[in-house]
Design an enzyme around this catalytic site. Structure first.
Site: not given
Ligand code: 3HC
Length: 698
Positions: A69, A108, A131
């Site tokens: 998400a 998500g 999450e």
């Molecule tokens: N939402 C918004 N922005 C996000 C994001 C997300 N889920 N995931 C990554 N980004 C952004 C980062 O902030 C970064 O932004 P910036 O360039 O402005 O600093 C950019 O995307 C690139 O991210 P990384 O620098 O972290 O890139 P990597 O290649 O090192 O890693 C990744 C990629 C493994 C996808 C890592 O970003 C990550 O772990 N992201 C979070 C994943 C996550 O936690 N997902 C669950 C979200 S909660 C959810 O889904 C709820 C659901 O159950 C309803």
């Protein structure tokens, strides 16, 4: 695509024969923001009502499948359609839908894949439900659909660890159905054809009954509470998974409620602040300019720090030249590095072959001249200015032009060190934290004359070593140790004024610290603090300042240095440490000598004084520019000092209290000690304006 149809900026569809393709293209990580959700819904409705396709394949453009998400939307008013509704529509589609996962399908994103009727991973892909690391739980069906596909134990493991599962393991557990090689679009067409041919089976997860074992759930819950007594979301994760024996619709309702409960916690806000903060510290112009090469690094000093720094560089694949003055010291350094790498092998983080190859990158010498060809030297010797100056004078003569000369000093003046060289622009501080191959913080200390590309190279080094680089300006202790130096005093004052060391430790462990400060002192060795205080006494204490070190001095003078002598604030026999009763006698005696009538402190009062002291100095560090922004201070504490991540950092936590309340507290404490408790101007101004530290981050 043969027939392409743009639904909106981020979603397009197309037909290739009987196969409909839906492409998500929402850089950088294809997060399911509102446009993705709305576009997916519209695309599905269009393809289903058209009824031409025999299969629908969802894939992503760019570097990864949907990584979750859009975290930036959290805490803001929700915008329709909800992800859960979109996924239910996909699951209910009369046309089979498959998902093609490349890169990482997280949160998500993986839940989107779970709602489709088959999941195909492109080689190298990973899936995960991280999450929990953000103080949340999978809120779009993950807690209900994964146990149905892969069993309870695997689902609990994935959801509670937040780990990224490699495609092969996911396939073995049924969490993906197939692994294929190729570009996502090509795989989509191939896999789509297999569905049509009947060689890739599809199924609706909602029709699968989850295997259920109440004991597994109860045991997991007990384990989670023991392991993370402070955290709310792991408990909620288990609560949601426990509903997977209900019909899917019902289970999803339980999951939603648990998700909302987590979304409303300060822990969620703290953990998301930490997620973005980790990235924000290097998202500054200083980190982004041209940088110098880092092909070979020199390290001076084979003690704990030098060996740890060498281990970190070697593990990152950078050749290291380690220099020491004596053969025994060099041997000890090499032995420590070898032990560090062996530790990685025994923890399964490195193969034995890789360890050997990594060690082969290490060269050693007793001569500083061996540093003539390195790109960067990191000096990690005693904290004595005279020794450092001597070393830097030599380095200036020996090192090649353009080589960067860095000191790992934890508080000395980098400008003074730079001034002994003819190239102060090449000098900076690189302050690692012990153990340097484990702790992720790297303070990058910019001297008055440090060149921009030298600072940028510091950030490049941090990235290469997978560390979190934070820019700091020169002052005694930089960001972290300067703040530590200030709030450590309040710990001593609390004990002098009435709290016991154990009470202080218990209160702060209750706040979330892994170990209370007196236990940390016992672990580090009480002789170290003692020697520091003696040095400070020799240099002359400030007569206006209350000296809090009396109790600690007397304990050290008994030869009780903590764990290494079996006795300190606690006694270390077999079993759990117990408070050292003789320390209580020392404290009583000191109070009597100083005419102190002991007060009683509640745990909350202890936490309030400790945190207010930390926040006060942290505010001053931001005010005078030692740290660029509040978020930099927060990340220093999360990655270098074990500050509880779920609290976000001292200044994020400060915002949860509010500047006005903090000013009120400091003014009340100042009635007891007006020298120590002074309101930082920045805090007073924030209280007047109604602003927050978060406002200074943007
Ligand atoms: N939402 C918004 N922005 C996000 C994001 C997300 N889920 N995931 C990554 N980004 C952004 C980062 O902030 C970064 O932004 P910036 O360039 O402005 O600093 C950019 O995307 C690139 O991210 P990384 O620098 O972290 O890139 P990597 O290649 O090192 O890693 C990744 C990629 C493994 C996808 C890592 O970003 C990550 O772990 N992201 C979070 C994943 C996550 O936690 N997902 C669950 C979200 S909660 C959810 O889904 C709820 C659901 O159950 C309803």
């Amino acid at each position: 695509m043969a027939e392409a149809n743009r639904i909106n900026d981020v979603i397009s569809t197309g037909m290739e024969g009987d196969i409909a393709l839906i492409c998500i293209d929402n850089p950088p990580v294809n997060a399911t923001g509102q446009a993705v959700r709305a576009g997916l819904k519209e695309a599905m409705e269009g393809l289903v009502s058209e009824g031409r396709a025999k299969v629908i394949a969802i894939y992503c453009a760019g570097r990864t499948f949907v990584a979750g998400a859009d975290i930036r939307e959290f805490g803001k008013p929700p915008q329709a359609p909800g992800l859960g509704d979109v996924l239910s529509a996909i699951e209910g589609s009369p046309i089979p839908v498959i998902s093609i996962i490349h890169g990482t399908a997280l949160g998500g994103g993986y839940e989107l894949a779970l709602s489709t009727h088959a999941r195909v991973a492109v080689e190298g892909a990973r899936i995960g439900l991280p999450e929990v690391l953000l103080g949340l739980l999978p809120g779009a069906g993950g807690t209900q659909r994964l146990p149905r596909l892969s069993g309870l134990a695997f689902a609990l493991d994935v959801i509670l660890s937040g780990r990224q599962v490699p495609a092969k393991e996911a396939a073995a557990k049924g969490a993906v159905d197939k692994v294929m090689a190729g570009e996502p679009r090509d795989v989509a067409l191939k896999a789509g054809q297999e569905v049509i041919d009947g060689t890739l089976p599809t199924r609706r997860t909602d029709l699968i009954e989850a295997e259920y074992d109440r004991k597994v759930i109860d045991d997991t819950l007990a384990g989670v509470k023991k392991k993370n007594p402070h955290l709310i979301s792991p408990v909620k994760c288990v609560e949601a998974v426990a509903a997977c024996n209900l019909p899917l619709e019902e289970g999803l309702k339980v999951e939603r409620q648990c998700f909302i409960d987590c979304m409303n916690t300060p822990q969620r806000a703290g953990l998301i602040h930490a997620f973005f903060g980790e990235r924000a510290v290097s998202n500054i112009p200083e980190a982004k300019g041209d940088h110098r090469p880092l092909n070979k690094i020199g390290v001076i000093g084979g003690g704990t720090m030098g060996s740890g720094i060498s281990t970190a560089c070697l593990t990152a694949g950078i050749p290291v030249m380690l220099v020491e003055v004596k053969q025994e010291a060099l041997d000890r350094g090499v032995a420590t590095i070898t032990k560090n790498l062996d530790g990685a092998v025994s923890r399964g983080k490195m193969s034995a072959d890789k360890r050997d190859a990594t060690l082969a990158l290490l060269s050693t010498s007793l001569e500083m001249e061996a540093l003539a060809d390195v790109d960067l030297v990191i000096e990690a010797v005693f904290e004595k200015m005279e020794i450092k100056k001597e070393i830097f004078e030599k380095l200036d003569r020996i090192c090649k032009p353009g080589a960067i000369l860095a000191s790992n000093t934890s508080y000395l003046d980098v400008n003074q060190i730079a001034a002994v060289t003819k190239r102060p622009e090449d000098v900076l501080g690189l302050h690692f934290f012990s153990p340097a191959h484990v702790m992720r913080l790297l303070e990058i200390v910019q001297g008055e004359k440090t060149a921009a590309d030298v600072v940028a190279t510091g950030f490049r080094l941090a990235a290469n070593l997978k560390k979190v680089g934070v820019l700091a300006q020169v002052c005694d202790g930089f960001i972290g140790n300067r703040i530590l130096g200030h709030y450590s005093k309040v710990i001593a004052y609390l004990v002098l004024d009435g709290a016991s060391p154990q009470q202080v430790d218990d209160a702060l462990e209750g706040f979330g610290l892994a170990m209370g400060p007196h236990k940390v002192g016992d672990l580090a060795g009480l002789d170290i603090g003692y020697m520091n205080r003696q040095r400070m006494k020799e240099e002359g204490l400030n007569p206006a300042e209350r000296y809090g070190g009396v109790v600690a001095d007397r304990i050290a003078e008994q030869g009780w240095y903590g764990r290494k002598t079996g006795k300190g604030y606690y006694v270390y026999d077999a079993g759990a440490p117990v408070p050292n009763e003789d320390v209580a006698g020392i404290i009583d005696a000191v109070r009597a000598e100083q005419g102190i009538t002991p007060k009683s402190f509640t745990e909350q009062e202890i936490v309030d004084r400790y945190m207010t002291a930390m926040i006060s100095e942290a505010a001053r560090v931001v005010e005078d520019g030692t740290a660029k922004r509040p978020v930099d201070v927060d990340m220093v504490f999360l990655f270098g000092y074990g500050f509880p991540r779920f609290r976000g950092g001292p200044l994020h936590y400060a915002d949860t209290i509010g500047a006005a309340e903090l000013v009120k507290r400091i003014e009340a404490y100042a009635k007891e000690d007006a020298h120590y408790w002074q309101v930082p101007e920045i805090l007073r101004k924030m209280a007047a304006d109604g602003t927050t530290f978060a406002d200074l981050n943007s």
